[in-house]
Design a protein around this motif. Structure first.
Motif, mmCIF file in Angstrom:
data_model
loop_
_atom_site.group_PDB
_atom_site.id
_atom_site.type_symbol
_atom_site.label_atom_id
_atom_site.label_comp_id
_atom_site.label_asym_id
_atom_site.label_seq_id
_atom_site.Cartn_x
_atom_site.Cartn_y
_atom_site.Cartn_z
ATOM 1 N N SER A 36 0.803 -1.221 0.000
ATOM 2 C CA SER A 36 0.000 0.000 0.000
ATOM 3 C C SER A 36 0.840 1.276 0.000
ATOM 4 O O SER A 36 0.302 2.374 -0.167
ATOM 5 C CB SER A 36 -0.922 0.020 1.224
ATOM 6 N N GLU A 37 2.161 1.152 0.194
ATOM 7 C CA GLU A 37 2.984 2.352 0.341
ATOM 8 C C GLU A 37 3.036 3.196 -0.923
ATOM 9 O O GLU A 37 3.185 4.415 -0.854
ATOM 10 C CB GLU A 37 4.395 1.970 0.798
ATOM 11 N N GLU A 40 -0.034 5.322 -0.663
ATOM 12 C CA GLU A 40 0.014 6.192 0.513
ATOM 13 C C GLU A 40 1.022 7.322 0.351
ATOM 14 O O GLU A 40 0.767 8.452 0.794
ATOM 15 C CB GLU A 40 0.347 5.364 1.758
ATOM 16 N N GLU A 43 -0.601 10.028 -1.828
ATOM 17 C CA GLU A 43 -1.660 10.736 -1.118
ATOM 18 C C GLU A 43 -1.082 11.692 -0.083
ATOM 19 O O GLU A 43 -1.540 12.838 0.049
ATOM 20 C CB GLU A 43 -2.578 9.726 -0.428
ATOM 21 N N VAL A 72 -4.632 11.478 6.509
ATOM 22 C CA VAL A 72 -3.878 10.469 5.761
ATOM 23 C C VAL A 72 -2.961 9.695 6.705
ATOM 24 O O VAL A 72 -2.861 8.461 6.648
ATOM 25 C CB VAL A 72 -3.053 11.119 4.630
ATOM 26 N N LEU A 76 -3.112 5.550 7.579
ATOM 27 C CA LEU A 76 -2.025 4.590 7.405
ATOM 28 C C LEU A 76 -1.564 4.019 8.746
ATOM 29 O O LEU A 76 -1.122 2.868 8.827
ATOM 30 C CB LEU A 76 -0.862 5.217 6.633
#
Length: 287
Positions: A36-37, A40, A43, A72, A76
């Motif tokens: 997912s990095e 992320e 974003e 955000v 995370l």
């Protein structure tokens, strides 16, 4: 907008893609990058640029202008807490942004030492605030997860079992405290209403020790059962527990106790009018 904040905005707007690529590369060097990095990082970098533009400075991270960045970061942090990542890994994700930002400022303002120094300090402070925020959210998320798991384990460790028509049992395992007693009472009383049972067996075979507090909890549970029009038997009274109860001067008068769950069930069935007999062996042998 302050000059050093303007420098940070200039960097993020003109070199956004390069900073993003260097940040992702920096994260990859640790060998623990999450799938997912990639999303992320993009974003967070966009939210960072939006925050700098909206606030005009980076000194107060609690301002409303930084709300998108905090959201955000919170997302995370919670995601990593749920996946089992450590707080160190979570802060590492944010702190890895420093190197590409410093490199970008050097490229952009290398010929303006005063601007470079001020902007570098501002970026460093901002990223530190971001990392601290992730750790704070991570810790709260982990605490929420642990609390939820404890509640689930508590519910699993206090099942109400229907042993026979009109007979329920609650096998207690582990320490009996106020919170657990309340859960046992609520669950047991609800099951008494649902099944119309007249007798509940509280088995404390799995309770390691019985002290004054534990005895008080048991007495409260028995009282609540009786108020519902049912009766209770406490089973699992081992010799050590019996001696402890006597030494503590705990009064269990009026409460039926048995050494084992089997003894308690036998008594419950007799009270219900059932007679259990052993079947006779079949006469004769096989032809």
């Amino acid at each position: 907008m302050k000059q050093n904040s303007a420098a940070v905005e200039d960097l993020l707007s003109t070199q956004r893609d390069r900073v993003l690529a260097e940040w992702q590369a920096e994260l990859g060097t640790g060998g623990r990058a999450l799938p997912s990095e990639g999303r992320e990082t993009g974003e967070l970098l966009d939210a960072l640029l939006s925050g700098v533009r909206a606030s005009g400075n980076t000194e107060n991270f609690d301002d409303a202008a930084w709300t998108p960045v905090r959201e955000v970061l919170a997302g995370l942090s919670r995601s990593r807490a749920a996946q089992g990542s450590t707080a160190a890994d979570t802060s590492r994700f944010v702190l890895a942004l420093k190197k590409p930002l410093f490199a970008g400022l050097q490229r952009r303002f290398g010929d303006q030492p005063a601007v470079l120094v001020d902007a570098t300090w501002e970026v460093s402070s901002l990223v530190d605030h971001m990392a601290q925020h992730t750790v704070s959210i991570y810790q709260r998320s982990r605490e929420d997860i642990i609390a939820r798991q404890q509640q689930e384990l508590l519910e699993l460790s206090t099942p109400v079992v229907k042993l026979w028509d009109g007979v329920l049992a609650v096998p207690m395992i582990g320490t009996l405290d106020s919170g657990r007693t309340q859960l046992v009472m609520e669950t047991l009383l609800q099951r008494i209403v649902e099944t119309g049972s007249a007798l509940a067996i509280i088995d404390i075979t799995g309770v390691p020790t019985v002290d004054t507090l534990v005895a008080q909890h048991l007495l409260k549970t028995v009282t609540a059962i009786r108020l519902m029009g049912a009766d209770a038997i406490i089973s699992g009274i081992r010799p050590q527990i019996a001696q402890t109860i006597v030494h503590l001067g705990i009064d269990l008068e009026g409460i039926t106790t048995k050494a084992t769950l089997a003894d308690a069930l036998a008594l419950a069935m007799r009270r219900a009018g059932f007679v259990v007999t052993k079947a006779k062996a079949a006469a004769g042998g096989a032809a």
